[in-house]
Structures are given as structure tokens and as C-alpha cells.
Design a protein around this motif. Structure first.
Motif, short mmCIF file in Angstrom:
data_model
loop_
_atom_site.label_atom_id
_atom_site.label_comp_id
_atom_site.label_asym_id
_atom_site.label_seq_id
_atom_site.Cartn_x
_atom_site.Cartn_y
_atom_site.Cartn_z
N GLY A 66 2.40 51.05 86.64
CA GLY A 66 2.82 50.92 88.04
C GLY A 66 3.79 49.78 88.24
O GLY A 66 4.75 49.89 89.00
N ARG A 67 3.55 48.68 87.51
CA ARG A 67 4.46 47.53 87.62
C ARG A 67 5.88 47.92 87.24
O ARG A 67 6.84 47.48 87.85
CB ARG A 67 4.06 46.46 86.62
N PHE A 68 5.99 48.72 86.17
CA PHE A 68 7.32 49.08 85.69
C PHE A 68 7.95 50.10 86.61
O PHE A 68 9.14 50.08 86.86
CB PHE A 68 7.24 49.61 84.26
N ARG A 69 7.11 51.00 87.10
CA ARG A 69 7.63 51.99 88.03
C ARG A 69 8.21 51.32 89.25
O ARG A 69 9.26 51.69 89.75
CB ARG A 69 6.52 52.95 88.45
N SER A 70 7.51 50.29 89.76
CA SER A 70 8.04 49.68 90.98
C SER A 70 9.30 48.88 90.67
O SER A 70 10.04 48.52 91.58
CB SER A 70 6.97 48.82 91.67
N ALA A 71 9.56 48.60 89.39
CA ALA A 71 10.82 47.97 89.04
C ALA A 71 11.88 49.02 88.73
O ALA A 71 12.95 48.71 88.23
CB ALA A 71 10.63 47.05 87.83
N GLY A 72 11.55 50.28 89.01
CA GLY A 72 12.55 51.34 88.87
C GLY A 72 12.51 52.07 87.54
O GLY A 72 13.32 52.96 87.30
N LEU A 73 11.59 51.72 86.66
CA LEU A 73 11.52 52.42 85.37
C LEU A 73 10.72 53.72 85.53
O LEU A 73 9.81 53.79 86.33
CB LEU A 73 10.88 51.51 84.32
N ARG A 74 11.09 54.71 84.72
CA ARG A 74 10.47 56.02 84.89
C ARG A 74 9.48 56.34 83.78
O ARG A 74 9.67 55.94 82.64
CB ARG A 74 11.58 57.09 84.91
N PHE A 75 8.46 57.10 84.15
CA PHE A 75 7.50 57.59 83.17
C PHE A 75 7.34 59.09 83.36
O PHE A 75 7.54 59.60 84.47
CB PHE A 75 6.13 56.91 83.35
N CYS A 76 6.97 59.79 82.29
CA CYS A 76 6.78 61.23 82.41
C CYS A 76 5.63 61.68 81.52
O CYS A 76 5.20 60.96 80.62
CB CYS A 76 8.05 61.96 82.03
N TYR A 77 5.15 62.89 81.83
CA TYR A 77 4.08 63.47 81.00
C TYR A 77 4.73 64.30 79.91
O TYR A 77 5.38 65.31 80.20
CB TYR A 77 3.16 64.32 81.87
N PRO A 78 4.60 63.90 78.67
CA PRO A 78 5.28 64.62 77.60
C PRO A 78 4.60 65.96 77.31
O PRO A 78 3.38 66.09 77.48
CB PRO A 78 5.13 63.68 76.41
N ARG A 79 5.40 66.90 76.87
CA ARG A 79 4.81 68.13 76.32
C ARG A 79 4.49 67.83 74.87
O ARG A 79 5.35 67.35 74.14
CB ARG A 79 5.83 69.26 76.39
N VAL A 80 3.30 68.09 74.45
CA VAL A 80 3.00 67.84 73.04
C VAL A 80 2.72 69.17 72.34
O VAL A 80 2.25 70.11 72.97
CB VAL A 80 1.80 66.89 72.85
N SER A 81 3.08 69.19 71.07
CA SER A 81 2.90 70.42 70.32
C SER A 81 2.20 70.09 69.01
O SER A 81 2.36 69.00 68.44
CB SER A 81 4.26 71.05 70.05
N HIS A 82 1.46 71.05 68.54
CA HIS A 82 0.71 70.84 67.31
C HIS A 82 1.59 71.10 66.09
O HIS A 82 1.34 70.57 65.02
CB HIS A 82 -0.50 71.80 67.27
N ASP A 83 2.63 71.92 66.26
CA ASP A 83 3.41 72.24 65.07
C ASP A 83 4.92 72.09 65.24
O ASP A 83 5.61 71.81 64.28
CB ASP A 83 3.08 73.66 64.60
N SER A 84 5.44 72.21 66.47
CA SER A 84 6.89 72.13 66.63
C SER A 84 7.36 70.69 66.47
O SER A 84 6.79 69.76 67.01
CB SER A 84 7.30 72.65 68.00
N LYS A 85 8.44 70.52 65.72
CA LYS A 85 8.98 69.18 65.53
C LYS A 85 10.21 68.94 66.39
O LYS A 85 10.98 68.02 66.16
CB LYS A 85 9.26 68.93 64.05
N GLU A 86 10.40 69.80 67.36
CA GLU A 86 11.43 69.52 68.37
C GLU A 86 11.01 68.24 69.07
O GLU A 86 9.91 68.16 69.62
CB GLU A 86 11.47 70.65 69.42
N THR A 87 11.87 67.27 69.04
CA THR A 87 11.51 65.98 69.62
C THR A 87 12.57 65.60 70.63
O THR A 87 13.76 65.66 70.33
CB THR A 87 11.42 64.91 68.52
N HIS A 88 12.10 65.25 71.81
CA HIS A 88 13.09 64.92 72.83
C HIS A 88 12.51 63.87 73.76
O HIS A 88 11.34 63.94 74.14
CB HIS A 88 13.43 66.18 73.63
#
Lengths: 536, 529
Positions: free
Chosen positions: A302-324
């Protein structure tokens, strides 16, 4: 009880497939951290080996600071290995992003903290009327806290399996006869105690108890007398209370006399104490502790968010190595620079197709190590079920993370160091599985460039053979052009002011000259500059 | 205090002014400093209110100084010894506050007597308001009632508190009841009662005085009961003290004004009450405006300036070095601050719109030598100003960006100034950058006023600012000639100038500035509006 009505999950907060809704109905609440409730966390789990290199030790220390009583560290040392378990936590965390909901959970936690403090008093005291009063206060507070939480949850929009099940469980619990009669009884006892009032006359060493007949507050009269001088506020007088939490000798003497005067009231208090010894529910108490995992993390980011930094919920995969990940940053560094506006530079990374290895080159102090750390941190935090720095992210759910960072203290013995570097890499290659992540930071700096090139290539080949995801920070530009599996990223400088680092790491071929040219430019010595000067 | 307190103090040379106002009184010094640096905000009525009080004070300096003396004596008696250490114990606070209130009440009664005898001499809302409230609120009946309560607060017959059951079933919600009056009980009666056991009912008990734990516990209970009364009485003492403390400060401000007025009158400097106008429209017009700080340093009357710049957003001052440009800039800034503090200014007349903040960006010498660092520093200070500036503010620029070359410095300054002017910031700029001045030439007479340090035919400076377009040179040769001729002491006038220069500011020629301009010898008086 309206708590049994299924509140529709809000669409925005729910990314799961529809089948999830039905799955959760028959399930009973076990834990807000694990879907099957059976997964035990080893409470004494040591810090994973890579924590220090990735500065995750600092991050976890900052997250859990001030919540030592919950002993949360073990949860942060235990990554999840199933995509569904990550989803389970992400759902709960998303629900708790609701400001109203989390503030309710926090006030529930605050009440529970107080309940524990009261019960500690009960343990320690011996005078019955005193001890039992703390007990009934604790019981009442606990019941009120549970009832408040249930009330709120019944009308809150909850989309996660974890909180949905908790709501159902807590509602049933709060509706039970046992719970309700306990709460009523506690309130009754306290109401009777509240009717007792008396007057004390103190003259030297003598105390007399007299009936209270509602006389005027003399201090108010004094205040009124001087009201005409009152303008603005003065610092209030606070007297160090000479009173401890426990009653002193004189107060106990007075209390004994009060008990004698009101025997029925104190008999009911005594009965309550004996009948309701175990008033706390185990699962509710577990919830109180475990939900702090989320609260702690959300408070932290929350501290970082209020300083304008962004957070997100990543999609995770068990086998795909697509990384972004777009807009990634080093959370530990952000913690250190907290408050310095614009101090944190966010970077993107992307690996698709056969790409497995990010090779980071470029000028020193350009944020390369920070970039590598951010990459490792993001993967780890994702495997805890937490939101990660960035605007959008998808990751492989790694089974292990390995790091190899330069160890400064061993620089004295150069040949020994090279050997040790190689031994560490060999150990990593030995233990790593195709689902592991490797972060390498400046190895082979102690050897000749030629050796470093040759060794790096060989190691890179081995890593690629194993199909490992890897970030490699190096001064060996040649490594950046090593096959299709390699992604080259470069730390950059502002051409006009090469001494100011941008800390931006961008995807482009390694070019050792970029930095030198920018220095030349500053001194007016690029080709074009010299050419122009000669022409004029 | 404003964020740029240090810069304002240094750039406008406020230190000597505070010294003059204080005449050795540290409180007057600090009050004057705060009052001048903070002003009264953008409230014209507040300025007029202070101006009215100031007229009253200038008419009755004796009464004001007498009241100040009473308050000073009261505050000297009141040491701060107690609060922190005594505040821990209600009994102590009660005793200390009673003594304190007794004494403060005495001083207040003294003030009341002064008010009764001289109320008719004062007409301002501020002073007559104060005097009537002293007369009204401190009547004899009230004072004797206070003394009566102070007696009761000694609790000679013990205390009574009302309580209910709280934490751990101990006493809580303590209410202190009227102090009991049991009539005189002789020690003999007490003794008989004790032996007869008559008062040892179920509902009472007496501790053995040797029972230390019990006695301490009882004291703690008693403290609980007394704490609210102690708080009330302690706060009452604090309120009375802070009432006198506020009066102390307010009177200190006017005593400071009286001191300054006396000194300016002594050297024959002009004095007048300024005319503030609303901030919406830029206004600035004055006659005979002096820098009083400089005049006081030189201990003589100095040349004043006349400017009519109503409607101007930017006043650009160019021209001869050592021509008094910095002094001119300082005198405007200082007058603006004095006006906004509700004070008089050193001028024949001065009117200006209220400024929402005053900032100075003056060339600094201290870090000369580190060229890039210095330009960096100038930009950093400018950024601080831009961070704080608001529409309607006044900005004084004195040779800004002189750390870099003219082209760069002009470009940087021009961009900054244009942007700020668009934001309705009023700017007074002294510069020797011809390029910079030139870039505002199109706006001359529109919302830009060009001034120059006057240079007479023979190259001598009059230290007066006159209207005029920027000139390409700053007459450095003149200065060179003057300085080198002064080394050859065949010209008495110049030699004297040179010697005086050393006591003032060498970069500015401020000493020469002091050269008397004929015809303004009369001692100025502040007249009623």
C-alpha cells in the motif's frame, strides 16, 4: 440469518472459471491460506538460500514487522507448488483489496489482540472478582468481534473461495445457541456490574465508602471559573498513572467491601467464569492469524501504491515458460527509497517462444543487479500467491529458485574463487529441474576476459540444454548474442549526461560502445561534433 | 515561518532591522522577526487593524511601555520550572498552579488599573478592546471568587470522589465532588472516635501509617480523584499565563515598532503608513522609498526612490554597477514585508497590492569557484521557489544565473520569468544581462516597466532609479575608472566614498547611496489617515 444467502461474487474481482463457484459449496472452511486446509506449513522452515541474494529477506522482514505475534515468516518461506493454490490466495487477496473489507478484518484483528491481552491478565491474577472481570470483558469482546465480522461479511461482496467459506462457517458459528447465549450472558453480567456506584471520602489514611448521590463535578466548576481565560488549547496535563493494570492493595480492600455489598452480582460473574472457560473457536483463531498474511502484504505494498507504483496479480502457469512483466521494479529497493518521488524506475521483461535466458549487460551502476533481483523477486512473490510489482505479468510457477551472486569476501584467493564459482554453478545445474529459475550475477569477474567468455558460453549452453529460465547479469557482451534462447537487455544512460544513470534496462543488442560514446559526446568529441566544429 | 525564512533574512538584510526594533530585548527581537517574516496573510482588514493599533501606540508610547513592563515582570516571575517535572503529580500541580494563579491575578489587576486610567486615550479597536475586556473580566467580585476557590482547593477536610466499577472491577470514572466541609474536628475528637471504633464500620477502614504499600496505594487512588481538578487548575494557570504571554508578545511587537520609529525619526528617515490594496490587480507606487536597514547601518538619511508601477507584472532594473540596484530591490521587498506585517515603511508614501508570499533569488558568492556546482545551486534554489510560488506572489531576482554565461543565463531566466508572469507572479528583476532585458522589450509599458540606475553626465551615480530602456553595457569602465582614480587621493569626494563603502556592501555601492540628496531634511511624522 442472511449470512446463508449466497452473495454473488463480483465479476471484476473474480478471474476464475465458473466451475469454481460450484466447487466451493460442499467444502467446509479450513484455512484462508490453503484450499484443502490440509497443507501444513513447517513453522520452523529456514529462510530459503536465495533470500539474501534477492533481498527477499529485507522484503519479508519489512512485511512482517510489527506482527511478530502472528509468526508469519514461515508462510513467507513456503512457496506454493500448485497453480490452484496460488489462485486460492489471489482470490482472497483480491477480496481484501476492498478498503472496507480489510478495515473490518483489521478491527477484528485488533479486538482479538485485546482479547488475548485480557486473557493473559486472567492467567496472572489471583483475586477472584478482579480476575473474573477481565475474563468476562475478554469473552464479551470476542463475541462482539465475531458478531461484527459476521454482520459485515453477510452483506459484503466476497468472491474468493476462502472468504466465502469463512463467511458461511462464521455465520453458522455465530448463529449457534451456544455462542448467542454466551454473548447475552456476558452482557447481562456486565450490565449489572455497571449499576454499582459509590462515593469515597479520603482524609489522610482513612477511607470511607458512602452511597453515591450524584453530586456535581467540582473540577468542572473549577474549569468554569477560569473559562474566561480560555483561548486556544494548552497542552493538557497528563499524569503518569501510578496505577498498574492490576488493582492495588487499597482498591482490593474496597473491592472486597463492594463484593460483600452486592453478593448476587458477583455470584453471577463467578458462574460465568466457570461455565465459559473455552469461549474461543479454533478455526476462527486460525483465521485471525492466517489472514494477517494478506493484511501484512497489502499494507506493505500500500505504501508503494500510494507513491504511484503499480502492482498486479500475475497469471501463473505450471508448464508454460512464456514470461512477461511490464513495469517491474525491485521491491526491496523501493522500500529503501520510499518517499523519494520518482526514485524507482520500472522495467519490462518478456520471454516468448524459445527464449529462456535474459542476458543483462551495460554500464555499471546502471541498475542491472536491481533488474535481476526484481525478476527473481517477482517469480517468488507470485509463487506465494501475492500481487507483484508491475502492470501486467505472467510467470512460470517455479519449483525452485537458484541464485549465484558475486561473493566479495572471497576475492583474495583468485584461483580458488574461480573454482568456487564453477562449483556453485555445477551444484545448481545438478539440483535444478526444468521448472527452476536461475539468477546469475557477475560471475567470472576474477578471471581473464577470454576465460570469462569461454566459461560463460559453456555454462550458458548447459543452462539452455536444461531449458532453464535464467537471468544473467554479466560484463561479457559476447554472451548476449548466444543463440535464439537468449534475450539481450542493456542498462542505459542519458546521452547528454552519462554520469546520470537512468536505471532503465531495455531490450536491445549489447553494445559496449554506447556508454563510451555518450561520454565522448559530453566532451564534444563525437565524430559529428568534431566535424561541425571544424566546418565552422 | 515561511519556507524561505533564511533566504529572506539574508537577502533583504533583515537582521539589523530586528536588532534596531529589539534594542536588546530578545523577546522583541523574536516577535519582530516572526511578525515581519510571516505577515498577516492576504487580509487587508488585518493590516488596517494593526495600523490603527500602531497609530494609537505612537500617540501613547508611555502607556504602552508601562503595560509592557507589567507583563514583563509577571512573565519573569513565572518560570517554567514546574510543568514538566511537576506535571507528574496532581498534588504538586494543584499547589503550583494555585500559587501561580494568585500571582498572575495580581498582574492582571495591575493591568486593569492602567486600563481604567488611560482607556480614553486609545481609539483603535485592538487596544480599546483589550482594555475593556480587562476592565470587564477582572472585576473585584470575580477576583475574590477566584481567591475563595483557591482556598477550597487546598482540601483541608479531605476529598470526595464518585466512582463506578471499571477494569478488573477497580474504581473508574472518577468524579471529584465538592470539597467536603466537616467543620473543625479537633484532634481530640478524632482520637476518641478512633478508640471508640465508631467510624470503623464495614464501610470504612484506616490504614496504618507504617503500611507503606497501603499508603502509596491510597495516594494513587487519591491522585486519581484529584487529577481532573489538577488538570483544570493547571490548565487555568496555563491559560492565564498564555493570555499574558500573548499580550507580552503583542506588546513586544508594538514596543519594537516604537523603537524603530524612534531610531528612524532620530536620523530623519521618512516614515509613512503604507496603503495596501487587494492582490487581484498588481499595484506598486511609492515616493522617497528607502532601505531603513541601510539607513540605520549608516546612521543617516539616504536617497529615496520614486516609482509608479501600477499594473506592471515585471519591473526590470538594469544599468550601472554600484548604482544602488540591489539596495533598491531590497527596499521594495522590505517595504512589502513591513506593510504586510501592519507596520510603517520608510518612504514618503508607499502603496502596493498584497503579495501571496515573497521570494528572493539573489546571487550568492559563497560557493564561487565551483562553477558548475554554483549554477546547479542557483537552479536548485529557483526550483524551490517555483515549488512554493503561488499566483499573486512577489519574486525578487537579483542577478540570477550570473553563475553562467549571459546567453544561457538569459535563456534560462527568460523562460522561467515568462512562465511565472503567466501565473501572475509579480517580479522585480535586477540584471546586467542585456539579452534577458531585451527579450521583454516587446512588453515594455504594457505590463513590463524598465528602470535604470541613473547615471549622470559625468558618469557619477545618483543612486536613483529612473525609467529607461536597457542599455548594453553596465558601465564597468566607469567603475574601473572610479576605483583606480580613488587610489590617487586628489579627489576628496571619491576618497570619502571609498572609505564609507567598507562599512556597507562592497558589491553594491550602498555607501555612496547614502550621499545626501538635498531638500528632504524635515523630520517625517506619521499622520493619521
Amino acid at each position: 440469518m442472511n449470512a446463508l444467502i449466497d452473495t454473488k461474487p463480483s465479476g471484476a474481482a473474480n478471474e476464475r472459471t465458473n466451475s469454481g463457484h460450484d466447487d466451493r459449496r460442499p467444502m467446509t472452511f479450513r484455512s484462508v491460506l490453503f484450499p484443502d486446509g490440509a497443507t501444513a506449513v513447517d513453522q520452523s522452515a529456514a529462510e530459503p538460500g536465495f533470500f539474501r541474494d534477492l533481498n527477499l529477506d529485507q522484503i519479508v522482514a519489512a512485511i512482517t514487522k510489527g506482527r511478530e505475534e502472528y509468526d508469519l515468516t514461515a508462510f513467507f518461506h513456503a512457496p506454493l507448488d500448485q497453480v490452484d493454490h496460488v489462485a486460492y490466495r489471489q482470490e482472497v487477496m483480491r477480496d481484501l483489496e476492498d478498503a472496507a473489507l480489510i478495515s473490518r478484518v483489521k478491527s477484528f484483528a485488533e479486538s482479538m489482540r485485546t482479547v488475548r491481552a485480557y486473557l493473559a491478565k486472567v492467567e496472572q491474577l489471583t483475586h477472584l472478582a478482579e480476575k473474573q472481570r477481565w475474563f468476562v470483558d475478554a469473552a464479551e469482546l470476542y463475541c462482539d468481534a465475531v458478531a461484527d465480522l459476521v454482520d459485515y461479511l453477510s452483506q459484503a461482496s466476497v468472491a474468493s473461495r476462502g472468504l466465502w467459506q469463512l463467511r458461511q462457517y462464521a455465520a453458522e458459528y455465530a448463529a449457534s445457541d451456544e455462542f448467542r447465549s454466551r454473548r447475552d450472558e456476558a452482557k447481562q453480567v456486565k450490565a449489572e456490574l455497571a449499576t454499582i456506584r459509590y462515593r469515597l471520602h479520603i482524609l489522610q489514611h482513612r477511607v470511607e465508602m458512602l452511597p453515591y448521590d450524584g453530586c456535581d463535578d467540582y473540577s468542572k466548576e473549577v474549569e468554569g471559573l477560569f473559562a474566561r481565560f480560555r483561548q486556544g488549547d494548552v497542552e493538557p496535563y497528563t499524569f503518569a498513572s501510578t496505577r498498574s493494570d492490576s488493582l492495588n492493595k487499597v482498591e482490593l480492600m474496597i473491592l472486597d467491601r463492594v463484593v460483600q455489598k452486592y453478593p448476587e452480582v458477583f455470584a453471577r460473574l463467578d458462574a460465568f467464569f466457570h461455565e465459559h472457560q473455552d469461549f474461543q473457536d479454533g478455526l476462527i483463531a486460525d483465521f485471525d492469524r492466517q489472514v494477517q498474511f494478506y493484511v501484512a502484504y497489502l499494507d506493505y505494498i500500500g505504501r508503494f501504491r500510494s507513491a504511484g507504483l503499480r502492482f498486479c496479480y500475475p497469471r501463473v502457469s505450471h508448464d508454460s515458460k512464456e514470461t512477461h512483466c511490464s513495469g517491474s521494479f525491485d521491491l526491496a529497493l523501493a522500500g529503501k527509497l520510499a518517499g523519494e518521488e520518482g526514485a524507482i524506475v520500472a522495467n519490462d521483461f518478456d520471454m516468448s517462444g524459445d527464449e529462456r535466458m535474459v542476458v543483462v549487460t551495460g554500464p555499471n551502476q546502471g541498475g542491472k543487479t536491481t533488474f535481476a533481483r526484481a525478476f527473481g523477486q517477482a517469480h517468488y512473490l507470485a509463487s506465494l500467491g501475492c500481487p507483484v510489482p508491475g502492470r501486467r505479468a505472467r510467470f512460470l510457477l517455479c519449483d525452485r529458485i537458484f541464485t549465484h551472486f558475486e561473493r566479495k569476501e572471497e576475492i583474495a584467493d583468485l584461483s580458488g574463487k574461480l573454482k568456487e564459482d564453477l562449483a556453485r554453478i555445477a551444484a545448481i545445474l545438478d539440483e535444478a529441474t526444468p521448472r527452476s529459475l536461475v539468477v546469475v550475477n557477475e560471475i567470472f569477474s576474477s578471471t581473464s576476459l577470454r576465460d570469462a567468455i569461454v566459461l560463460s558460453r559453456k555454462i550458458a549452453e548447459r543452462l539452455n540444454e536444461r531449458d532453464l529460465l535464467c537471468v544473467w547479469v554479466t560484463f561479457v557482451d559476447e554472451l548476449a548474442a548466444h543463440g535464439d534462447q537468449t534475450v539481450s537487455m542493456v542498462s542505459t544512460v542519458e546521452p547528454e549526461r552519462p554520469e546520470e544513470r537512468t536505471y532503465r534496462i531495455i531490450r536491445r543488442p549489447a553494445d559496449g560502445l554506447a556508454y563510451a560514446m555518450s561520454v565522448a559526446h559530453k566532451h564534444g568529441l563525437t565524430r559529428n561534433q568534431i566535424d561541425e566544429r571544424l566546418r565552422s | 515561518m515561511p519556507w524561505n525564512e533564511a533566504a529572506l533574512t539574508e537577502d533583504l538584510g533583515l537582521g539589523p532591522l530586528f536588532e534596531t526594533m529589539a534594542q536588546g530585548d530578545p523577546l522583541v527581537h523574536s516577535v519582530a522577526r516572526v511578525a515581519i517574516l510571516t505577515g498577516v496573510g492576504d487580509d487587508i482588514d488585518a493590516i488596517r487593524y494593526r495600523q490603527d493599533v500602531l497609530y494609537d501606540c505612537l500617540d501613547n508610547p508611555g502607556v504602552v511601555r508601562a503595560m509592557y513592563a507589567i507583563v514583563v515582570a509577571a512573565m519573569e516571575r513565572e518560570t517554567d520550572t514546574g510543568r514538566s517535572s511537576l506535571a507528574r503529580n496532581p498534588d504538586w500541580v494543584l499547589r503550583w498552579a494555585s500559587t501561580s494563579i494568585e500571582a498572575l491575578l495580581g498582574s492582571l489587576e495591575q493591568l486593569r488599573r492602567v486600563a481604567e486610567s488611560s482607556q480614553s486615550d486609545f481609539s483603535s479597536a485592538g487596544v480599546s478592546g483589550l482594555m475593556s475586556s480587562l476592565i470587564r473580566d477582572l472585576d473585584a467580585g470575580y477576583c475574590s471568587s477566584v481567591r475563595d476557590h483557591l482556598q477550597r482547593l487546598k482540601f483541608r477536610d479531605g476529598i470526595e470522589i464518585g466512582v463506578s466499577l471499571g477494569q478488573g472491577n477497580g474504581s473508574s470514572d472518577h468524579v471529584l465532588l465538592d470539597p467536603p466541609i466537616r467543620g473543625p474536628v479537633s484532634w481530640l475528637t478524632g482520637l476518641i472516635e478512633r478508640f471508640a471504633g465508631r467510624r470503623h464500620s464495614v464501610d470504612s477502614f484506616t490504614l496504618d501509617p507504617a503500611d507503606e504499600v497501603g499508603v502509596k496505594a491510597l495516594a494513587s487512588l487519591r491522585d486519581q480523584g484529584l487529577s481532573l481538578a489538577a488538570q483544570a487548575l493547571g490548565e487555568a494557570a496555563d491559560h492565564m499565563r498564555s493570555f499574558l504571554g500573548d499580550l507580552h508578545k503583542e506588546l513586544a511587537f508594538y514596543v519594537g515598532c516604537l523603537n524603530l520609529h524612534e531610531q528612524l525619526t532620530r536620523i530623519g528617515a521618512p516614515i509613512s503608513m503604507p496603503q495596501p490594496s487587494p492582490p487581484d490587480e498588481p499595484r506598486l507606487a511609492f515616493d522617497g522609498l528607502c532601505d531603513p536597514a541601510l539607513a540605520l547601518t549608516l546612521d543617516r538619511r539616504i536617497v529615496g526612490n520614486d516609482v509608479q508601477a501600477d499594473g506592471m507584472g515585471l519591473i526590470l532594473v538594469t544599468g550601472a554597477n554600484q548604482g544602488g540596484k540591489s539596495t533598491f530591490l531590497r527596499s521594495v521587498g522590505l517595504a512589502q514585508m513591513l506593510m504586510q506585517a501592519g507596520m510603517f515603511v520608510s518612504a514618503e508614501s508607499f502603496s502596493s497590492s498584497i503579495a501571496d508570499g515573497l521570494s528572493t533569488h539573489f546571487r550568492r558568492e559563497e560557493d564561487a569557484g565551483m562553477e558548475s556546482g554554483k549554477f546547479d545551486d542557483e537552479l536548485r534554489r529557483m526550483r524551490d521557489i517555483v515549488d512554493h510560488v503561488a499566483p499573486g506572489a512577489v519574486l525578487l531576482l537579483n542577478e540570477s544565473f550570473a553563475a553562467t554565461n549571459e546567453r544561457e543565463g538569459s535563456e534560462v531566466a527568460q523562460q522561467i520569468m515568462s512562465a511565472l508572469l503567466d501565473w501572475r507572479v509579480r517580479i522585480l528583476c535586477v540584471t546586467h544581462f542585456y539579452e534577458l532585458a531585451q527579450s521583454f522589450r516587446d512588453r515594455a509599458g504594457d505590463d513590463v516597466l524598465f528602470l535604470q540606475a541613473e547615471r549622470e553626465e559625468d558618469g557619477k551615480r545618483s543612486f536613483k532609479m529612473i525609467e529607461g530602456e536597457p542599455l548594453r553595457t553596465s558601465f564597468g569602465e566607469d567603475l574601473y575608472d572610479e576605483v583606480f582614480r580613488a587610489e590617487n587621493p586628489d579627489d576628496g569626494q571619491d576618497a570619502e566614498d571609498e572609505s564609507t563603502r567598507s562599512v556597507s556592501e562592497p558589491d553594491d555601492g550602498a555607501a555612496e547611496h547614502a550621499a545626501d540628496s538635498s531638500g528632504r531634511a524635515s523630520v517625517p511624522q506619521v499622520g493619521r489617515r
